[in-house]
Design a protein around this motif. Structure first.
Motif, PDB file in Angstrom:
ATOM      1  N   VAL A   1       0.857  -1.195   0.000  1.00 32.78           N
ATOM      2  CA  VAL A   1       0.000   0.000   0.000  1.00 32.78           C
ATOM      3  C   VAL A   1       0.887   1.236   0.000  1.00 32.78           C
ATOM      4  O   VAL A   1       1.571   1.524   0.984  1.00 32.78           O
ATOM      5  CB  VAL A   1      -0.945   0.020   1.219  1.00 32.78           C
ATOM      6  CG1 VAL A   1      -1.772   1.306   1.225  1.00 32.78           C
ATOM      7  CG2 VAL A   1      -1.860  -1.198   1.198  1.00 32.78           C
ATOM      8  N   SER A   2       0.891   1.965  -1.100  1.00 33.47           N
ATOM      9  CA  SER A   2       1.782   3.115  -1.251  1.00 33.47           C
ATOM     10  C   SER A   2       1.049   4.446  -1.095  1.00 33.47           C
ATOM     11  O   SER A   2       1.620   5.493  -1.393  1.00 33.47           O
ATOM     12  CB  SER A   2       2.444   3.070  -2.634  1.00 33.47           C
ATOM     13  OG  SER A   2       1.448   3.095  -3.659  1.00 33.47           O
ATOM     14  N   CYS A   3      -0.221   4.417  -0.627  1.00 34.13           N
ATOM     15  CA  CYS A   3      -1.029   5.635  -0.536  1.00 34.13           C
ATOM     16  C   CYS A   3      -1.719   5.687   0.825  1.00 34.13           C
ATOM     17  O   CYS A   3      -1.637   4.745   1.615  1.00 34.13           O
ATOM     18  CB  CYS A   3      -2.060   5.675  -1.669  1.00 34.13           C
ATOM     19  SG  CYS A   3      -2.927   4.102  -1.909  1.00 34.13           S
ATOM     20  N   ASP A   4      -2.420   6.795   1.073  1.00 38.60           N
ATOM     21  CA  ASP A   4      -3.098   7.005   2.352  1.00 38.60           C
ATOM     22  C   ASP A   4      -4.516   6.449   2.266  1.00 38.60           C
ATOM     23  O   ASP A   4      -5.422   7.080   1.742  1.00 38.60           O
ATOM     24  CB  ASP A   4      -3.125   8.504   2.678  1.00 38.60           C
ATOM     25  CG  ASP A   4      -3.628   8.778   4.092  1.00 38.60           C
ATOM     26  OD1 ASP A   4      -4.239   7.875   4.692  1.00 38.60           O
ATOM     27  OD2 ASP A   4      -3.419   9.905   4.585  1.00 38.60           O
ATOM     28  N   SER A   5      -4.696   5.255   2.808  1.00 36.31           N
ATOM     29  CA  SER A   5      -5.998   4.591   2.703  1.00 36.31           C
ATOM     30  C   SER A   5      -7.048   5.254   3.571  1.00 36.31           C
ATOM     31  O   SER A   5      -8.251   5.141   3.298  1.00 36.31           O
ATOM     32  CB  SER A   5      -5.870   3.118   3.076  1.00 36.31           C
ATOM     33  OG  SER A   5      -5.409   2.968   4.407  1.00 36.31           O
TER      34      SER A   5
ATOM     35  N   ASP B   1      -8.253   8.643   1.540  1.00 31.76           N
ATOM     36  CA  ASP B   1      -8.993   8.426   0.286  1.00 31.76           C
ATOM     37  C   ASP B   1      -9.066   6.928   0.019  1.00 31.76           C
ATOM     38  O   ASP B   1      -8.309   6.398  -0.804  1.00 31.76           O
ATOM     39  CB  ASP B   1      -8.300   9.153  -0.858  1.00 31.76           C
ATOM     40  CG  ASP B   1      -9.032   8.984  -2.189  1.00 31.76           C
ATOM     41  OD1 ASP B   1     -10.196   8.512  -2.186  1.00 31.76           O
ATOM     42  OD2 ASP B   1      -8.430   9.320  -3.236  1.00 31.76           O
ATOM     43  N   PRO B   2      -9.970   6.223   0.711  1.00 32.64           N
ATOM     44  CA  PRO B   2     -10.019   4.759   0.574  1.00 32.64           C
ATOM     45  C   PRO B   2     -10.224   4.298  -0.864  1.00 32.64           C
ATOM     46  O   PRO B   2      -9.545   3.371  -1.323  1.00 32.64           O
ATOM     47  CB  PRO B   2     -11.198   4.365   1.464  1.00 32.64           C
ATOM     48  CG  PRO B   2     -11.368   5.494   2.415  1.00 32.64           C
ATOM     49  CD  PRO B   2     -10.956   6.721   1.686  1.00 32.64           C
TER      50      PRO B   2
ATOM     51  N   GLY C   1      -9.762   5.946  -3.817  1.00 32.46           N
ATOM     52  CA  GLY C   1      -8.639   6.279  -4.683  1.00 32.46           C
ATOM     53  C   GLY C   1      -7.422   5.442  -4.378  1.00 32.46           C
ATOM     54  O   GLY C   1      -6.705   4.990  -5.288  1.00 32.46           O
ATOM     55  N   CYS C   2      -7.172   5.223  -3.085  1.00 28.38           N
ATOM     56  CA  CYS C   2      -6.032   4.400  -2.692  1.00 28.38           C
ATOM     57  C   CYS C   2      -6.226   2.959  -3.151  1.00 28.38           C
ATOM     58  O   CYS C   2      -5.276   2.301  -3.585  1.00 28.38           O
ATOM     59  CB  CYS C   2      -5.843   4.465  -1.182  1.00 28.38           C
ATOM     60  SG  CYS C   2      -4.329   3.670  -0.592  1.00 28.38           S
TER      61      CYS C   2
ATOM     62  N   THR D   1      -5.278   2.672  -6.688  1.00 28.13           N
ATOM     63  CA  THR D   1      -3.818   2.737  -6.835  1.00 28.13           C
ATOM     64  C   THR D   1      -3.173   1.399  -6.468  1.00 28.13           C
ATOM     65  O   THR D   1      -2.320   0.881  -7.203  1.00 28.13           O
ATOM     66  CB  THR D   1      -3.253   3.850  -5.943  1.00 28.13           C
ATOM     67  OG1 THR D   1      -3.776   5.114  -6.375  1.00 28.13           O
ATOM     68  CG2 THR D   1      -1.730   3.880  -6.007  1.00 28.13           C
ATOM     69  N   VAL D   2      -3.579   0.841  -5.339  1.00 29.87           N
ATOM     70  CA  VAL D   2      -2.984  -0.417  -4.883  1.00 29.87           C
ATOM     71  C   VAL D   2      -3.298  -1.548  -5.864  1.00 29.87           C
ATOM     72  O   VAL D   2      -2.421  -2.351  -6.210  1.00 29.87           O
ATOM     73  CB  VAL D   2      -3.481  -0.772  -3.472  1.00 29.87           C
ATOM     74  CG1 VAL D   2      -2.993  -2.156  -3.059  1.00 29.87           C
ATOM     75  CG2 VAL D   2      -3.016   0.269  -2.469  1.00 29.87           C
TER      76      VAL D   2
ATOM     77  N   PHE E   1     -10.842  -1.518   4.549  1.00 29.53           N
ATOM     78  CA  PHE E   1      -9.803  -1.440   3.515  1.00 29.53           C
ATOM     79  C   PHE E   1      -8.977  -2.727   3.496  1.00 29.53           C
ATOM     80  O   PHE E   1      -8.719  -3.294   2.434  1.00 29.53           O
ATOM     81  CB  PHE E   1      -8.892  -0.233   3.776  1.00 29.53           C
ATOM     82  CG  PHE E   1      -7.931   0.018   2.645  1.00 29.53           C
ATOM     83  CD1 PHE E   1      -8.280   0.847   1.589  1.00 29.53           C
ATOM     84  CD2 PHE E   1      -6.673  -0.561   2.627  1.00 29.53           C
ATOM     85  CE1 PHE E   1      -7.403   1.080   0.536  1.00 29.53           C
ATOM     86  CE2 PHE E   1      -5.785  -0.348   1.590  1.00 29.53           C
ATOM     87  CZ  PHE E   1      -6.155   0.485   0.536  1.00 29.53           C
TER      88      PHE E   1
END
Length: 566
Positions: free
Chosen positions: A136-140, A143-144, A146-147, A150-151, A189
């Motif tokens: 996981v490289s984003c802020d879950s 922005d669940p 959007g993240c 991305t994941v 998430f």
């Protein structure tokens, strides 16, 4: 996960299997076949196709991951090594290798194994924050949705070895959103991510390396898409999935030329992951899976304790790694190096003093008059022997089949395999073997098998040097025909040195690598590709790393030939 969740994943897998593995790939036109007769793009490697214009042999379009590749992928993507494949039904070997595409089917049993492994991996994603942090490289929290996109995009790119199509991404996001309540504990998430991982790991797009590029009408071959080449490179040189750099190279078109492929092949061979492929190939080529069965009569061989067979295997693997990556790196090094890796027990078998009290195995150099390369490893000699005596026939069969690629039939079902007991003039094992195989019906095969086996009669059934057998001097001199010429030798060391530089043995080593790297046996049409590789490698002192790079430069590796009925 409950049954509803299992059904959801099964539906996902089925729908993805039917939706096609690639979107917009394989669009090479006839230009892909136009360079079929050209030399390598930079003129420095073997021709990608034969000079007469023949296409390379057909390689299967769908190749299931081996169990080793499955485990390595989990390691490289998720950063853990649970060895999930240890619970799988075993892979079957064809032509000596368990990665042969013909044997890599998915049985009902294996499908269940895959499901359980995917569920286990999903549980690990739920339970292990370290795994989640890796993928996981984003802020879950911020922005669940959007993240999640991305994941899934990043995870799909690694596991499926190419970018996801928009349709695939949409379906996987739907899987993520439908995971709520399927698992106990954890947040929404993590639950969504766990279900996505389960689905991705059961998808044919993960389990199979797929090459679905269409061949244009009227053409015989098509150049593989960059992502297909990236997957071939990764599994051929790492037994794992492409890394981000290789996937980026595929996307940028760097793998569309032989030069680009060679540059990345060399980079990959400098990576520690390349050691896995070198180990796996040699372990299968040398049939190390049999070494765990080494047992001897304790009355005759008390030195062979319960753990010595495992040390012998480790000695061989470290020897290979040292020869390929630590010394000259040539086939000659494999056949003649005197290095060994010993503990106190193995040092005793090699007839040397253990160099100290270091923990684990210690690298030593053996007497060059007594040892040379693979064929004088204690493990090889012990693995090809009987309960209480040597076996020249087993040792000779290995040399002919695995070192010289000779065709040697198995003995007939009614053959008497027991040697006559020592008596009268039949004292040594060699004398007994010669007498036992002297009938006319036996001579055809045993004229090939016995001589190289006799070369190693200077070693007993656990690989110790010996000069006598049953009180009589051993006779290790013999001769055999190799490639139409007579090779005379005085003992195993002499034979090993001669085979190290013999063109037939070198060509066989190349052929074994060709089978392993291409996941299939060679076909008659592959002969001129092997001829070109052989000629090129002879000028490179048969360097093993250069052999692996050269394999990636062939038409067999970079192109796909139309299969019958396609």
């Amino acid at each position: 996960m409950g049954e509803w969740g299992k059904g959801w994943v099964a539906t996902l897998c089925a729908s993805m299997a039917l939706s096609g593995c690639y979107g917009g790939l394989g669009q090479d036109d006839a230009d892909g076949a136009d360079d079929a007769g050209e030399h390598g793009d930079d003129g420095a490697a073997p021709e990608p196709f034969c000079a007469d214009g023949a296409a390379p042999g057909v390689t299967p379009r769908l190749v299931r991951l081996t169990h080793r590749q499955y485990d390595n992928t989990i390691r490289d993507v998720f950063g853990v090594q649970p060895r999930l494949s240890s619970q799988f039904i075993g892979d079957v070997a064809i032509g000596g290798y368990t990665n042969n595409a013909e044997a890599l089917a998915v049985s009902d049993r294996l499908a269940r194994d895959y499901r359980r492994a995917a569920e286990r991996m999903g549980e690990m994603v739920l339970d292990d924050a370290t795994i989640r942090a890796r993928i996981v490289s984003c802020d879950s929290a911020a922005d669940p949705q959007g993240c999640a996109r991305t994941v899934i995009t990043e995870l799909g790119r690694r596991l499926w070895r190419r970018p996801l199509t928009e349709g695939e991404l949409t379906r996987l996001v739907g899987v993520f959103e439908g995971a709520g309540g399927l698992y106990e504990g954890s947040d929404a998430f993590a639950q969504g991510l766990a279900l996505v991982v389960e689905g991705m790991l059961q998808s044919p797009k993960f389990l199979y390396r797929s090459e679905l590029e269409p061949i244009p009408d009227g053409a015989t071959v098509v150049r593989l898409d960059g992502f297909s080449v990236a997957a071939r490179l990764a599994f051929a040189l790492w037994n794992s999935v492409p890394d981000d750099e290789l996937l980026a190279a595929a996307e940028a078109g760097e793998l569309d030329t032989a030069t680009g492929v060679a540059e990345h092949a060399r980079r990959m061979l400098d990576d520690p992951r390349a050691r896995d492929v070198v180990e796996d190939f040699h372990a299968q080529w040398l049939q190390l899976d049999h070494w765990g069965e080494i047992m001897r009569d304790p009355a005759h061989y008390p030195e062979l304790g319960a753990d010595v067979a495992a040390v012998m295997r480790e000695d061989m693997l470290r020897f290979v790694d040292d020869a390929v990556f630590g010394k000259g790196g040539t086939y000659t090094d494999l056949m003649t190096s005197t290095a060994a890796f010993v503990d106190a027990d193995l040092a005793m078998i090699y007839g040397i003093d253990h160099p100290g009290a270091a923990d684990g195995l210690v690298r030593v150099e053996l007497d060059p008059d007594e040892r040379a390369g693979l064929l004088t490893r204690a493990g090889f000699l012990a693995a090809n022997a009987y309960w209480n005596e040597t076996s020249p026939i087993h040792r000779g069969t290995f040399v002919q089949r695995r070192i010289l690629c000779a065709t040697v039939p198995d003995p007939p079902g009614d053959a008497d395999l027991d040697l006559p007991p020592p008596s009268g003039e039949l004292v040594t094992t060699r004398q007994r073997v010669e007498a036992h195989t002297s009938p006319t019906a036996c001579r055809g095969c045993h004229s090939m098998l016995n001589p190289p086996g006799f070369a190693f009669e200077g070693y007993d059934a656990i690989g110790r040097v010996r000069t006598h057998d049953n009180g009589e001097l051993v006779d290790t001199a013999a001769s055999l025909t190799v490639g139409g010429e007579t090779v005379e030798f005085v003992d195993g060391v002499d034979l090993a040195h001669q085979l190290a530089t013999h063109s037939v043995a070198q060509r066989c080593y190349l052929t074994q690598w060709f089978r392993y790297a291409n996941a299939r046996l060679e076909q008659p049409v592959d002969a001129c590709t092997l001829d070109g590789l052989d000629e090129y490698l002879a000028g490179e002192s048969y360097d093993v790393r250069e052999l692996l790079v050269a394999l990636t430069q062939t038409g067999t590796f970079r192109f796909r030939t139309r299969a019958q009925g396609e």
